[in-house]
Design a protein around this motif. Structure first.
Motif, PDB file in Angstrom:
ATOM      1  N   UNK A 255      45.834  22.231  60.220  1.00 45.76           N
ATOM      2  CA  UNK A 255      44.954  23.175  60.915  1.00 45.76           C
ATOM      3  C   UNK A 255      45.743  24.435  61.270  1.00 45.76           C
ATOM      4  N   UNK A 256      45.017  25.460  61.731  1.00 46.79           N
ATOM      5  CA  UNK A 256      45.646  26.754  62.028  1.00 46.79           C
ATOM      6  C   UNK A 256      46.702  26.638  63.121  1.00 46.79           C
ATOM      7  N   UNK A 257      46.412  25.846  64.145  1.00 44.47           N
ATOM      8  CA  UNK A 257      47.367  25.706  65.241  1.00 44.47           C
ATOM      9  C   UNK A 257      48.684  25.126  64.742  1.00 44.47           C
ATOM     10  N   UNK A 258      48.611  24.134  63.868  1.00 48.09           N
ATOM     11  CA  UNK A 258      49.819  23.534  63.310  1.00 48.09           C
ATOM     12  C   UNK A 258      50.588  24.509  62.438  1.00 48.09           C
ATOM     13  N   UNK A 259      49.867  25.300  61.650  1.00 51.83           N
ATOM     14  CA  UNK A 259      50.516  26.296  60.798  1.00 51.83           C
ATOM     15  C   UNK A 259      51.261  27.329  61.637  1.00 51.83           C
ATOM     16  N   UNK A 260      50.615  27.828  62.685  1.00 54.28           N
ATOM     17  CA  UNK A 260      51.246  28.836  63.532  1.00 54.28           C
ATOM     18  C   UNK A 260      52.469  28.262  64.247  1.00 54.28           C
ATOM     19  N   UNK A 261      52.402  26.994  64.648  1.00 50.95           N
ATOM     20  CA  UNK A 261      53.553  26.359  65.293  1.00 50.95           C
ATOM     21  C   UNK A 261      54.731  26.268  64.327  1.00 50.95           C
ATOM     22  N   UNK A 262      54.444  25.918  63.069  1.00 47.66           N
ATOM     23  CA  UNK A 262      55.511  25.849  62.063  1.00 47.66           C
ATOM     24  C   UNK A 262      56.117  27.223  61.806  1.00 47.66           C
ATOM     25  N   UNK A 263      55.282  28.253  61.814  1.00 55.34           N
ATOM     26  CA  UNK A 263      55.790  29.611  61.600  1.00 55.34           C
ATOM     27  C   UNK A 263      56.678  30.050  62.760  1.00 55.34           C
ATOM     28  N   UNK A 264      56.305  29.674  63.969  1.00 55.56           N
ATOM     29  CA  UNK A 264      57.148  30.025  65.128  1.00 55.56           C
ATOM     30  C   UNK A 264      58.538  29.424  64.984  1.00 55.56           C
ATOM     31  N   UNK A 265      58.591  28.203  64.474  1.00 54.22           N
ATOM     32  CA  UNK A 265      59.894  27.565  64.262  1.00 54.22           C
ATOM     33  C   UNK A 265      60.684  28.289  63.182  1.00 54.22           C
ATOM     34  N   UNK A 266      59.975  28.818  62.142  1.00 51.50           N
ATOM     35  CA  UNK A 266      60.655  29.479  61.023  1.00 51.50           C
ATOM     36  C   UNK A 266      61.252  30.822  61.433  1.00 51.50           C
ATOM     37  N   UNK A 267      60.576  31.570  62.347  1.00 50.70           N
ATOM     38  CA  UNK A 267      61.065  32.908  62.697  1.00 50.70           C
ATOM     39  C   UNK A 267      62.038  32.892  63.881  1.00 50.70           C
ATOM     40  N   UNK A 268      62.106  31.774  64.586  1.00 51.47           N
ATOM     41  CA  UNK A 268      63.047  31.694  65.707  1.00 51.47           C
ATOM     42  C   UNK A 268      62.751  32.725  66.774  1.00 51.47           C
ATOM     43  N   UNK A 269      63.767  33.495  67.158  1.00 52.34           N
ATOM     44  CA  UNK A 269      63.629  34.472  68.236  1.00 52.34           C
ATOM     45  C   UNK A 269      63.319  35.887  67.739  1.00 52.34           C
ATOM     46  N   UNK A 270      63.031  36.019  66.450  1.00 50.30           N
ATOM     47  CA  UNK A 270      62.768  37.354  65.905  1.00 50.30           C
ATOM     48  C   UNK A 270      61.505  37.954  66.536  1.00 50.30           C
ATOM     49  N   UNK A 271      61.643  39.137  67.137  1.00 50.69           N
ATOM     50  CA  UNK A 271      60.489  39.774  67.785  1.00 50.69           C
ATOM     51  C   UNK A 271      59.412  40.155  66.772  1.00 50.69           C
ATOM     52  N   UNK A 272      59.836  40.749  65.631  1.00 51.81           N
ATOM     53  CA  UNK A 272      58.831  41.169  64.651  1.00 51.81           C
ATOM     54  C   UNK A 272      58.111  39.958  64.075  1.00 51.81           C
ATOM     55  N   UNK A 273      58.855  38.838  63.907  1.00 49.70           N
ATOM     56  CA  UNK A 273      58.220  37.619  63.426  1.00 49.70           C
ATOM     57  C   UNK A 273      57.203  37.090  64.415  1.00 49.70           C
ATOM     58  N   UNK A 274      57.554  37.095  65.701  1.00 55.76           N
ATOM     59  CA  UNK A 274      56.631  36.640  66.748  1.00 55.76           C
ATOM     60  C   UNK A 274      55.401  37.545  66.794  1.00 55.76           C
ATOM     61  N   UNK A 275      55.596  38.866  66.630  1.00 54.96           N
ATOM     62  CA  UNK A 275      54.468  39.808  66.603  1.00 54.96           C
ATOM     63  C   UNK A 275      53.521  39.493  65.438  1.00 54.96           C
ATOM     64  N   UNK A 276      54.116  39.185  64.285  1.00 54.58           N
ATOM     65  CA  UNK A 276      53.298  38.864  63.115  1.00 54.58           C
ATOM     66  C   UNK A 276      52.462  37.616  63.320  1.00 54.58           C
ATOM     67  N   UNK A 277      53.048  36.603  63.960  1.00 53.92           N
ATOM     68  CA  UNK A 277      52.302  35.368  64.250  1.00 53.92           C
ATOM     69  C   UNK A 277      51.164  35.654  65.230  1.00 53.92           C
ATOM     70  N   UNK A 278      51.426  36.517  66.224  1.00 51.46           N
ATOM     71  CA  UNK A 278      50.374  36.896  67.178  1.00 51.46           C
ATOM     72  C   UNK A 278      49.219  37.602  66.470  1.00 51.46           C
ATOM     73  N   UNK A 279      49.535  38.434  65.464  1.00 50.41           N
ATOM     74  CA  UNK A 279      48.475  39.106  64.697  1.00 50.41           C
ATOM     75  C   UNK A 279      47.645  38.099  63.924  1.00 50.41           C
ATOM     76  N   UNK A 280      48.300  37.121  63.303  1.00 58.75           N
ATOM     77  CA  UNK A 280      47.562  36.080  62.585  1.00 58.75           C
ATOM     78  C   UNK A 280      46.662  35.299  63.536  1.00 58.75           C
ATOM     79  N   UNK A 281      47.168  35.055  64.738  1.00 54.89           N
ATOM     80  CA  UNK A 281      46.387  34.336  65.752  1.00 54.89           C
ATOM     81  C   UNK A 281      45.141  35.134  66.129  1.00 54.89           C
ATOM     82  N   UNK A 282      45.313  36.457  66.306  1.00 55.70           N
ATOM     83  CA  UNK A 282      44.165  37.319  66.633  1.00 55.70           C
ATOM     84  C   UNK A 282      43.123  37.300  65.516  1.00 55.70           C
TER      85      UNK A 282
END
Length: 495
Positions: A255-282
Motif C-alpha cells: 500500500x501507499x503508506x508502506x511504500x512511503x515508509x520504505x522511501x523514508x528509509x532509503x533517503x535517510x536524513x536528506x532534506x530534498x529526499x524528505x521533501x520529495x516524499x512529502x510531495x508524493x504524500x500530498x
C-alpha cells in the motif's frame, strides 16, 4: 552535338524513418484527438497551436535523452545576404515551444496557465521497427504553480483520458514517482556534488526495467556480462554505496503508506529526499479525495524513465493487458504516456524559475492499443457508392448522392468507367463501402432503386448456405422516394 542526358526519374519511396497515413488511420487519429481535447477542455485547459519551427537557440539542449548538442533535430540555417542567419529546427516535442511561448507572452497569459497542444513532432534519430522520425503527440501542461494539486490534476486527467478513449479501468495504471526522492538517495550515497558520478548512477537506474535489481546492482559496482556475453564496466561504487539505490528501486509495498515508509528509509536524513516524499504524500491524498484509488493511480518508485530530465514528480501511464509480439510471445503492451514536473525550462528565457508540470500522450501507440483491444476497427467504413448504369443520366445519380449527403450520410458517385458493372462493385469493396445503390433504366422507369447491403452480402458469401441466402436477403428494392430511409435503416443494422 552531344545528346542531352536524360534525367533519372525520382524513386517513389517514403523517406527513411517516415510513413504515409491513409484514410482510416487519419480519421481514427482525428477522432482520438477530438476525444482527448474534450477531456482536456473539461478540465479547464485551453488549446495552443504553436509554430512547428523554432530557432535552435529557443529549443536549447534538444532531446533530454541525447547528450550531444545539435543531436536529434532537423535543423537548417537561414542564410542572409552576408551568409549569416539564424539556425532553425523542426520542433522535437511540444514542451520546448511551450516554454518559449510562455516566456514571450507571460504578461498576457493567466497564471497559472493551463494549455493543451496536439500535433506532429520530428526527431532526427535512427529509425527502427515502430520508431519513426515523425509522430503525433498530445500534451497538457500547467505553467506557473508549484502546487502539488497541479500534478494530482494532471494524473487524474490522464486517467480520465484513457478511460474516455476506450481503455477500461483495470487495463491501465498511472504510476507516480519523484526526482527529489532520487536526489535524496544520491545524497545518502555520499556522492555530493560529483556530477559525473551522479550522471552515471542516473544512466544505470534508467536500465532497471531491462536488467532488474541484480543487473542494476552489478552495473553500479563491478560491472556485468550482458546477454551477448560482452562485459559492461560498472560505475565502481561500493556495495554499501549502491544499497540506497536498490532500496529506492525496490521500495514499492502493498500500500501507499508502506511504500512511503520504505522511501523514508532509503533517503535517510536528506532534506530534498524528505521533501520529495512529502510531495508524493500530498499527491496521493489529493487523488484519494477525488476518488482515484490505487487501482487507477499509484505511487511506484520503479518509474525511473526521465528522472534525469524532470525536477519533481514524474508520471507514466502503462497499459497492463497482454498482447503477443511478432514472435508469438506474451508481453504487456507497456507505456503510452509520460510526463512530470520541469521547473527549469522557462528559466532559460526569463532567468527566473517558473514551475511547470505536464504530460505527453503517444497518439499512435494509444491507437495501436485500442486496435489490440478491438475498440477500433482496422479499416474504417467507406462511403455509400451510387453506381452508374447509364452515363447519360449522371445528373440523376448526383441527385441521389446529394440527398444522402444532405441527410448526413457519407456517399459518392462512381466516377470511373461505368461500362463494367462488376468493376464498380470491386471498387466499392476496395473502399470498404457498406452499401451500393443501383438504378438502371428499368428501375428508373418504375420509380424504384436497388439497394445492396455489401457488408451482409460479404458475410453471407463467406459462410451461408443457399437456403440462408433466401432467408437473409442482402439486396432490397424500394421506391425512389424511400432511398434515404432504407439506406439509413441498413446502416443502423450494420452498426
Amino acid at each position: 552535338m552531344a545528346k542531352p542526358k536524360k534525367q533519372p526519374r525520382p524513386k517513389a519511396i517514403t523517406p527513411k524513418g517516415f510513413r504515409d497515413y491513409f484514410g482510416s488511420e487519419v480519421s481514427q487519429r482525428t477522432e482520438m484527438l477530438r476525444t482527448i481535447a474534450g477531456v482536456y477542455h473539461r478540465y479547464g485547459f485551453d488549446a495552443l497551436e504553436s509554430s512547428a519551427v523554432e530557432t535552435v537557440e529557443a529549443l536549447g539542449k534538444f532531446l533530454p535523452d541525447v547528450d550531444r548538442p545539435n543531436e536529434g533535430v532537423f535543423a537548417w540555417q537561414e542564410i542572409d545576404e552576408n551568409d549569416k542567419g539564424d539556425w532553425m529546427a523542426l520542433r522535437y516535442d511540444l514542451t520546448a515551444p511551450l516554454a518559449r511561448v510562455y516566456a514571450q507572452h507571460r504578461n498576457d497569459l493567466p497564471t497559472p496557465y493551463r494549455r493543451y497542444a496536439m500535433g506532429p513532432v520530428w526527431r532526427n534519430e535512427k529509425p527502427g521497427p515502430g520508431r519513426y522520425r515523425q509522430f503525433y503527440q498530445c500534451d497538457a501542461d500547467t505553467v506557473g504553480t508549484a502546487s502539488m494539486a497541479a500534478d494530482a490534476e494532471i494524473c487524474a486527467m490522464l486517467s480520465d483520458t484513457l478511460e474516455t478513449v476506450g481503455i477500461p479501468r483495470g487495463d491501465y495504471l498511472v504510476r507516480v514517482n519523484n526526482r527529489k526522492v532520487l536526489n535524496g538517495v544520491l545524497e545518502a550515497m555520499g556522492l555530493g556534488d560529483d556530477l559525473a558520478a551522479r550522471d552515471n548512477v542516473l544512466r544505470t537506474i534508467d536500465k532497471f526495467d531491462k536488467v532488474g535489481e541484480q543487473g542494476v546492482r552489478e552495473l553500479l559496482t563491478k560491472g556485468r556480462l550482458d546477454a551477448s556475453g560482452a562485459f559492461i564496466d560498472g560505475v565502481g561504487l561500493s556495495d554499501d554505496q549502491a544499497e540506497p539505490v536498490i532500496a529506492f528501486l525496490t521500495s514499492k509495498a502493498a500500500d501507499t503508506a508502506g511504500t512511503l515508509a520504505n522511501l523514508r528509509a532509503a533517503v535517510g536524513n536528506s532534506k530534498i529526499g524528505v521533501d520529495g516524499i512529502a510531495e508524493l504524500e500530498q499527491i496521493g491524498a489529493l487523488l484519494d479525495a477525488g476518488g482515484y484509488g490505487s487501482e487507477r493511480i499509484e505511487i511506484d518508485p520503479s518509474v525511473v524513465r526521465g528522472l534525469g530530465y524532470y525536477t519533481g514528480p514524474v508520471y507514466e501511464a502503462e497499459l497492463t493487458f497482454e498482447i503477443f509480439d511478432e514472435k508469438g510471445r506474451k508481453r504487456q503492451f507497456g507505456s503510452v504516456s509520460g510526463g512530470g514536473r520541469y521547473d527549469d525550462l522557462v528559466k532559460r528565457f526569463t532567468g527566473q524559475e517558473v514551475p511547470a508540470t505536464g504530460i505527453s500522450i503517444g497518439v499512435d501507440r494509444l491507437l495501436a492499443a485500442l486496435r489490440e483491444k478491438g475498440r477500433i476497427a482496422a479499416q474504417a467504413t467507406g462511403p455509400v457508392v451510387v453506381t452508374v448504369m447509364d452515363r447519360d443520366r449522371m445528373a440523376d445519380y448526383q441527385a441521389m448522392v446529394a440527398e444522402l449527403r444532405n441527410a448526413g450520410i457519407r456517399a459518392e458517385v462512381y466516377l470511373g468507367n461505368p461500362k463494367n458493372f462488376g468493376n464498380q462493385l470491386k471498387y466499392a469493396d476496395k473502399r470498404n463501402s457498406p452499401i451500393a445503390v443501383i438504378e438502371g433504366g428499368d428501375e428508373k422507369a418504375n420509380g424504384i432503386v436497388q439497394i445492396k447491403d455489401l457488408i451482409l452480402g460479404a458475410k453471407i458469401a463467406e459462410s451461408a448456405t443457399l437456403e440462408e441466402w433466401k432467408e437473409r436477403p442482402s439486396q432490397f428494392e424500394v421506391s425512389r422516394g424511400d432511398l434515404v430511409t432504407k439506406v439509413r435503416e441498413i446502416l443502423d443494422s450494420q452498426d
